[in-house]
Design a protein around this motif. Structure first.
Motif, PDB file in Angstrom:
ATOM      1  N   LEU A 109       4.743   1.118  -1.457  1.00  0.00           N
ATOM      2  CA  LEU A 109       4.174   0.917  -0.126  1.00  0.00           C
ATOM      3  C   LEU A 109       2.652   0.817  -0.188  1.00  0.00           C
ATOM      4  CD1 LEU A 109       4.693   0.717   2.898  1.00  0.00           C
ATOM      5  CD2 LEU A 109       4.601   3.225   3.020  1.00  0.00           C
ATOM      6  N   SER A 110       2.024   1.647  -1.027  1.00  0.00           N
ATOM      7  CA  SER A 110       0.565   1.617  -1.146  1.00  0.00           C
ATOM      8  C   SER A 110       0.097   0.291  -1.721  1.00  0.00           C
ATOM      9  CB  SER A 110       0.090   2.776  -2.028  1.00  0.00           C
ATOM     10  OG  SER A 110       0.411   4.027  -1.451  1.00  0.00           O
ATOM     11  N   VAL A 111       0.796  -0.204  -2.740  1.00  0.00           N
ATOM     12  CA  VAL A 111       0.423  -1.488  -3.326  1.00  0.00           C
ATOM     13  C   VAL A 111       0.572  -2.604  -2.289  1.00  0.00           C
ATOM     14  CG1 VAL A 111       1.085  -3.223  -5.036  1.00  0.00           C
ATOM     15  CG2 VAL A 111       0.921  -0.812  -5.694  1.00  0.00           C
ATOM     16  N   ALA A 112       1.645  -2.545  -1.503  1.00  0.00           N
ATOM     17  CA  ALA A 112       1.841  -3.560  -0.455  1.00  0.00           C
ATOM     18  C   ALA A 112       0.695  -3.518   0.550  1.00  0.00           C
ATOM     19  CB  ALA A 112       3.180  -3.329   0.249  1.00  0.00           C
ATOM     20  N   VAL A 113       0.282  -2.305   0.946  1.00  0.00           N
ATOM     21  CA  VAL A 113      -0.842  -2.180   1.872  1.00  0.00           C
ATOM     22  C   VAL A 113      -2.120  -2.719   1.228  1.00  0.00           C
ATOM     23  CG1 VAL A 113      -2.330  -0.523   3.068  1.00  0.00           C
ATOM     24  CG2 VAL A 113       0.154  -0.253   3.148  1.00  0.00           C
ATOM     25  N   GLY A 114      -2.321  -2.409  -0.058  1.00  0.00           N
ATOM     26  CA  GLY A 114      -3.502  -2.911  -0.753  1.00  0.00           C
ATOM     27  C   GLY A 114      -3.539  -4.424  -0.829  1.00  0.00           C
ATOM     28  N   VAL A 115      -2.376  -5.038  -1.074  1.00  0.00           N
ATOM     29  CA  VAL A 115      -2.313  -6.505  -1.121  1.00  0.00           C
ATOM     30  C   VAL A 115      -2.637  -7.101   0.246  1.00  0.00           C
ATOM     31  CG1 VAL A 115      -0.753  -8.464  -1.428  1.00  0.00           C
ATOM     32  CG2 VAL A 115      -0.720  -6.571  -3.065  1.00  0.00           C
ATOM     33  N   LEU A 116      -2.084  -6.523   1.301  1.00  0.00           N
ATOM     34  CA  LEU A 116      -2.366  -7.023   2.650  1.00  0.00           C
ATOM     35  C   LEU A 116      -3.844  -6.893   2.993  1.00  0.00           C
ATOM     36  CD1 LEU A 116       0.724  -5.682   4.658  1.00  0.00           C
ATOM     37  CD2 LEU A 116       0.199  -8.060   4.070  1.00  0.00           C
ATOM     38  N   LEU A 117      -4.438  -5.753   2.623  1.00  0.00           N
ATOM     39  CA  LEU A 117      -5.868  -5.568   2.886  1.00  0.00           C
ATOM     40  C   LEU A 117      -6.702  -6.581   2.103  1.00  0.00           C
ATOM     41  CD1 LEU A 117      -6.086  -1.663   2.876  1.00  0.00           C
ATOM     42  CD2 LEU A 117      -6.421  -3.165   4.849  1.00  0.00           C
ATOM     43  N   SER A 118      -6.310  -6.831   0.858  1.00  0.00           N
ATOM     44  CA  SER A 118      -7.031  -7.804   0.039  1.00  0.00           C
ATOM     45  C   SER A 118      -6.978  -9.183   0.676  1.00  0.00           C
ATOM     46  CB  SER A 118      -6.426  -7.857  -1.369  1.00  0.00           C
ATOM     47  OG  SER A 118      -6.497  -6.608  -2.003  1.00  0.00           O
ATOM     48  N   TRP A 119      -5.783  -9.601   1.094  1.00  0.00           N
ATOM     49  CA  TRP A 119      -5.635 -10.915   1.737  1.00  0.00           C
ATOM     50  C   TRP A 119      -6.443 -10.978   3.025  1.00  0.00           C
ATOM     51  CZ3 TRP A 119      -3.474 -11.583   6.615  1.00  0.00           C
ATOM     52  CH2 TRP A 119      -3.321 -12.920   7.035  1.00  0.00           C
ATOM     53  N   TRP A 120      -6.403  -9.913   3.806  1.00  0.00           N
ATOM     54  CA  TRP A 120      -7.120  -9.879   5.079  1.00  0.00           C
ATOM     55  C   TRP A 120      -8.623 -10.027   4.865  1.00  0.00           C
ATOM     56  CZ3 TRP A 120      -9.115  -5.152   7.932  1.00  0.00           C
ATOM     57  CH2 TRP A 120      -9.446  -5.466   9.248  1.00  0.00           C
ATOM     58  N   ILE A 121      -9.143  -9.311   3.881  1.00  0.00           N
ATOM     59  CA  ILE A 121     -10.579  -9.357   3.614  1.00  0.00           C
ATOM     60  C   ILE A 121     -10.975 -10.713   3.029  1.00  0.00           C
ATOM     61  CG2 ILE A 121     -12.418  -8.361   2.186  1.00  0.00           C
ATOM     62  CD1 ILE A 121     -10.925  -5.655   2.484  1.00  0.00           C
TER      63      ILE A 121
END
Length: 335
Positions: A109-121
């Motif tokens: 779940l943390s990696v998924a959140v990190g990927v989403l944040l990366s894409w968003w930024i």
């Protein structure tokens, strides 16, 4: 209760107990039996005095006698190399293996959140503006900029020690703060994923993701795994407060807390390895494939250690808790 009468009645027993405790030669079997009996009586007397007539002088003497007698009766046990070998070969990996149903989902779940944040930024310039001006962002992401210089800005040994201290502190906080229903742990995880996502996002937008991966992966795989293990164990500790199962809440928290404390020590060793890689391998002149390869080998070694040694120890009944002799006595509970 008349304290003077009580003291005069039992003073001879206390004096005899003190004499046995001061005896330098080895006690006979009969003297050992007498010592145990007098210790039990002194403990009862101490309880009576504390509850009925708490005189500081008498309470102090009895407390000292009871403590010395308890040490004499139970003996003292010193840690040995066998204890260290048992902890590293059974206790720690078994505790991590038993907690896998908590930290593996936490990691995913943390990696998924990190990927989403990366894409968003990476895809939203207005979000990037929150991290600095265009000039600041160019300075961070350019060749030889802040992201690259970060890993070689200090001597390797001191940098590794600093990284290890910070990561061990984060892991310990995840384990300790988990008792507060796991909520602080979730916030710590989010902060870590936000920081990592910012780096990924900004370097991706600058077209230098390959460079960033070459800097993060050598140490980041093992480092993040250790943080995820700590976070998962902390969340499990928080859930124990809500649902202790067939155990009393106090017994459940004591058992899981002792296992978590052992995990904190073990994870400090894991993070020491990750810190050494970050301090000596990441900024080295090795080619990217070699640096990343070292990180992958370290990660696979840790996972094999947990699944092979830890799985075997857990199936044999190891929980990561201290040995039975080191636990407090517990009353039986209904299943």
């Amino acid at each position: 209760m008349d304290l003077d009468v009580f003291v005069s009645t039992h003073r001879a027993e206390w004096d005899r107990l003190e004499a046995l405790l001061n005896r330098r030669r080895r006690l006979t079997g009969a003297e050992v039996d007498e010592l145990v009996a007098l210790y039990q009586r002194a403990a009862t007397h101490l309880s009576v005095v504390r509850s009925s007539a708490p005189d500081p002088r008498i309470t102090g003497r009895l407390s000292q006698l009871v403590a010395r007698a308890r040490s004499k009766v139970t003996g003292t046990r010193k840690a040995s190399w066998q204890d260290i070998a048992r902890f590293l070969g059974q206790g720690f990996p078994a505790a991590v293996y038993r907690a896998r149903r908590w930290w593996v989902p936490t990691a995913l779940l943390s990696v998924a959140v990190g990927v989403l944040l990366s894409w968003w930024i990476a895809t939203h310039p207005e979000v990037q503006a929150a991290f600095g001006t265009d000039a600041d962002l160019r300075e961070m992401t350019r060749p030889g900029g802040e992201y690259e210089n970060y890993y070689s800005s200090h001597p390797a040994a001191s940098f590794a020690a600093q990284v290890w201290t910070n990561n061990a502190r984060a892991a310990a906080l995840c384990l300790i703060l988990g008792v507060f229903l796991g909520l602080p742990v979730i916030w710590i995880l989010f902060e870590n994923m936000l920081n990592l996502g910012a780096g990924f996002g900004l370097m991706t937008d600058a077209g230098r993701l390959d460079v960033f991966l070459g800097l993060v992966l050598p140490h980041g795989l093992l480092e993040l795994t250790a943080v995820f293990v700590a976070a998962g164990a902390g969340i499990r500790l928080g859930w124990t407060v809500i649902d202790p199962g067939p155990r009393t809440r106090r017994a459940a928290l004591a058992e899981e807390g002792r296992a978590a404390l052992g995990m904190a020590v073990g994870l400090a060793l894991v993070l020491f390895v990750a810190g050494a890689i970050e301090g000596f391998v990441t900024p080295s002149g090795l080619p990217t494939w070699a640096r990343v390869g070292i990180g992958v080998v370290a990660e696979l070694a840790f996972l094999a250690y947990v699944w092979v040694l830890g799985g075997r120890a857990a199936r044999a009944g190891e929980t990561g808790d201290v040995e039975e002799a080191g636990r407090s006595a517990a009353a039986p509970t209904a299943a």
